[in-house]
Design a protein around this motif. Structure first.
Motif, short mmCIF file in Angstrom:
data_model
loop_
_atom_site.label_atom_id
_atom_site.label_comp_id
_atom_site.label_asym_id
_atom_site.label_seq_id
_atom_site.Cartn_x
_atom_site.Cartn_y
_atom_site.Cartn_z
N ARG A 1 -6.61 1.45 -11.76
CA ARG A 1 -5.58 2.33 -11.21
C ARG A 1 -5.10 3.33 -12.28
O ARG A 1 -4.98 4.52 -12.03
N MET B 1 1.42 11.18 -1.90
CA MET B 1 0.34 10.39 -2.50
C MET B 1 -0.93 11.24 -2.50
O MET B 1 -1.39 11.65 -1.46
N ARG B 2 -1.44 11.49 -3.70
CA ARG B 2 -2.67 12.28 -3.81
C ARG B 2 -3.72 11.46 -4.52
O ARG B 2 -3.49 10.34 -4.95
N GLN B 3 -4.87 12.06 -4.72
CA GLN B 3 -5.98 11.39 -5.41
C GLN B 3 -5.56 10.88 -6.80
O GLN B 3 -5.89 9.79 -7.18
N GLY C 1 2.69 2.37 -2.49
CA GLY C 1 2.58 3.03 -3.80
C GLY C 1 3.52 2.49 -4.86
O GLY C 1 3.81 3.17 -5.84
N LYS C 2 3.99 1.23 -4.69
CA LYS C 2 4.92 0.65 -5.67
C LYS C 2 4.25 0.48 -7.03
O LYS C 2 4.80 0.84 -8.06
N SER C 3 3.02 -0.07 -7.01
CA SER C 3 2.32 -0.28 -8.27
C SER C 3 1.99 1.06 -8.91
O SER C 3 2.10 1.22 -10.13
N THR C 4 1.63 2.04 -8.09
CA THR C 4 1.29 3.36 -8.62
C THR C 4 2.51 3.98 -9.30
O THR C 4 2.43 4.48 -10.42
N GLY D 1 -2.61 10.11 -7.93
CA GLY D 1 -1.33 9.41 -8.00
C GLY D 1 -0.25 10.10 -7.19
O GLY D 1 -0.53 10.95 -6.34
N GLY E 1 0.80 -1.23 0.00
CA GLY E 1 0.00 0.00 0.00
C GLY E 1 0.83 1.27 0.00
O GLY E 1 0.29 2.37 0.09
P1 TYD Z 1 -0.36 0.86 -4.59
O1 TYD Z 1 0.46 1.46 -5.67
O2 TYD Z 1 -1.36 -0.16 -4.97
O3 TYD Z 1 0.60 0.26 -3.45
P2 TYD Z 1 1.54 -1.03 -3.48
O4 TYD Z 1 1.65 -1.50 -4.87
O5 TYD Z 1 2.85 -0.53 -2.92
O6 TYD Z 1 0.93 -2.01 -2.57
O7 TYD Z 1 -1.06 2.10 -3.88
C1 TYD Z 1 -1.63 1.94 -2.66
C2 TYD Z 1 -2.39 3.10 -2.11
O8 TYD Z 1 -2.29 4.31 -2.81
C3 TYD Z 1 -3.84 2.74 -2.08
O9 TYD Z 1 -4.19 2.59 -0.73
C4 TYD Z 1 -4.54 3.88 -2.68
C5 TYD Z 1 -3.52 4.96 -2.83
N1 TYD Z 1 -3.69 5.72 -4.05
C6 TYD Z 1 -4.00 7.07 -4.00
O10 TYD Z 1 -4.18 7.63 -2.94
N2 TYD Z 1 -4.13 7.77 -5.17
C7 TYD Z 1 -3.96 7.18 -6.38
O11 TYD Z 1 -4.08 7.86 -7.43
C8 TYD Z 1 -3.64 5.80 -6.43
C9 TYD Z 1 -3.45 5.10 -7.74
C10 TYD Z 1 -3.50 5.11 -5.25
#
Ligand code: TYD
Ligand code: MG
Length: 469
Positions: free
Chosen positions: A142, A278-280, A108-111, A282, A106
């Motif tokens: 996402r 981390m914002r709405q 933000g790695k995937s983001t 991304g 959570g």
């Molecule tokens: P994510 O990239 O899925 O984390 P990981 O891959 O490291 O597990 O992102 C996780 C959190 O980021 C999730 O709780 C929602 C938040 N988020 C935002 O607040 N704004 C965004 O635009 C996105 C894509 C995620």
């Protein structure tokens, strides 16, 4: 189809066995057998034959080349378009390299990897996002969020939701991307090994296969990796040795700030750190972090601004301390954003050389904003914050900052880049900076902890520090 042969090798003594045992029959260690592909010749319990030492196959020995005769070609790096990420990477992704991005769930790695691939796709590079954790639909959701409805290249990134390593390699061969993200290395599985995804043998095999493939075809691969509860990258240490670059994404989930650090980088410095929020829509790069942290600083008792260095950049952060009577026999020492041993050392020096004793009190210290400070210059800020909290007196005078390392004999020691720290403080209206001797023009120089304390928290009868000419 016959099941491919695998063997189990003890990671401590190298003993190999056809079957898995809880205890190694070679050295007696527990839980050290790791599954591997059997070498040609089968799992006979004798291990692979020794290489070298003769010309059994008639191969001529390769002559070493003097370093100055080694051809050096300038590689063109792939810009991810995320300035902070490119800087931490040392100027962008290197084709044919493996980057491991670790971080807790959570964070933000995937983001981050989605955004990077989106930007690369937008600049005309072939990309591929392999999701072994989420479905293609989830990845799309996402990407949509990152694009916030408007036309955006993140939606142009091809996605493959797959957990089988062989399928992924086939797809990579067919699609031939320049950059590929594997999310995550712990959820991909090699069918030839019987262990479950994420086991030591599997992670090692998956990473090694991807590395061979990436190097052979010049694909830049970003591997997303999980971290364990205590913050280390999950999986074998060999994974960190294997890849070219290890990035750590850290921060607190509840807070918006995220920090990206390079723990290892074959193509750049490991001093760099990038800050995101981390914002709405991304992750957004934080370019004015000092201004924010200084504006948010409370300047109450226990609060002090530290002029820190984050790699090659100066950063002003607030360090807060709370000192409260403890009901425990062993009072608590709780830190967030720095090393716990550092606090123990500073408390000992404070007690011995600063006459600030916190025995019988709980001490809590926090670097505000979820930032982590890992440089020696933090010592003085720690000492002043704790002393200010213990005395219940705010750091006085004009808005102030400080930096400096504490020696065991109570001296304040010079730390790197004093002029850049002083400039950053001045740029944000902090003219009065308590710093070690030799820090240069504009610093309020203090040779010892005692003099620094007298300058920051004056009490009757103490000697003020000298202002440098
Ligand atoms: P994510 O990239 O899925 O984390 P990981 O891959 O490291 O597990 O992102 C996780 C959190 O980021 C999730 O709780 C929602 C938040 N988020 C935002 O607040 N704004 C965004 O635009 C996105 C894509 C995620
Ligand atoms: Mg993820």
């Amino acid at each position: 189809m016959a099941r491919p042969q695998t063997i189990h090798i003890c990671s401590q003594c190298g003993f190999s066995s056809a079957r898995w045992h809880g205890q190694c029959q070679g050295c007696g260690a527990w839980n050290t057998l790791v599954e591997e592909r059997a070498p040609a010749g089968g799992a006979n319990g004798k291990g692979a034959p020794r290489r070298g030492g003769g010309s059994a196959q008639g191969v001529a020995p390769a002559p070493p080349v003097p370093l100055r005769e080694v051809a050096s070609t300038a590689v063109e790096r792939l810009q991810t378009g995320i300035g902070e990420l490119d800087r931490v990477l040392g100027g962008g992704l290197v084709p044919g390299s493996l980057v491991l991005l670790g971080g807790s769930p959570g964070i933000g790695k995937s983001t981050l990897t989605n955004m990077a691939l989106g930007n690369l796709a937008g600049t005309g590079h072939r990309t591929l996002y392999v999701s072994a954790e989420e479905s293609a639909e989830q990845v799309r959701l996402r990407a949509q969020r990152l694009c916030s409805g408007s036309a955006c290249a993140a939606l142009d990134v091809p996605v493959l939701a797959e957990t089988d390593l062989d399928v992924v390699l086939d797809s990579l061969a067919a699609h031939a991307p320049a950059v590929c993200v594997i999310d995550s290395v712990q959820t991909l599985r090699c069918g030839e090994l019987s262990g479950s995804a994420g086991s030591v043998g599997q992670v090692r095999e998956v990473a090694a296969a991807l590395m061979d493939f990436a190097k052979a075809r010049d694909i830049a691969v970003m591997l997303v990796g999980h971290v364990t509860k205590d913050g280390a990258l999950a999986g074998p240490r060999v994974l960190e040795h294997l890849v070219d670059c290890v990035l750590q994404f850290e921060g607190e989930r509840e807070r918006p700030y995220r920090e990206l650090r390079a723990l290892k980088n074959r193509f750049g410095s490991t001093n760099e750190a990038g800050l995101f929020e981390m914002r709405q829509g991304g992750l957004v790069e934080v370019l004015d972090a000092s201004a924010r942290f200084v504006a948010e600083a409370t300047r109450a008792p226990g609060s002090v601004v530290l002029a820190a260095m984050e790699g090659s950049r100066p950063l002003l952060v607030e360090v807060q301390a709370l000192v409260a009577p403890s009901e425990l026999e062993q009072p608590r020492r709780v830190v967030s954003g720095l090393d716990r041993n550092r606090l123990a050392l500073v408390l000992a020096i404070l007690g011995r050389h600063g006459r600030v004793s916190v025995g019988g009190h709980d001490v809590f210290v926090n670097v505000v904003g979820g930032v982590r400070v890992e440089e020696p210059g933090v010592d003085l800020a720690l000492a002043l914050a704790v002393a200010s909290a213990a005395r219940g007196v705010a750091v006085g005078g004009a808005p102030r900052a400080c930096f400096g390392e504490l020696g065991l004999t109570g001296e304040l020691r010079w730390v790197g880049h004093p002029e850049r720290r002083l400039q950053e403080a001045a740029r944000h209206g902090l003219q009065d900076v308590i710093a070690p001797t030799g820090s240069g023009h504009g610093a309020c120089e203090a040779p010892t902890l005692r003099e620094a304390l007298a300058a920051a928290l004056p009490v009757a009868g103490s000697r003020p520090a000298r202002a440098a000419a």
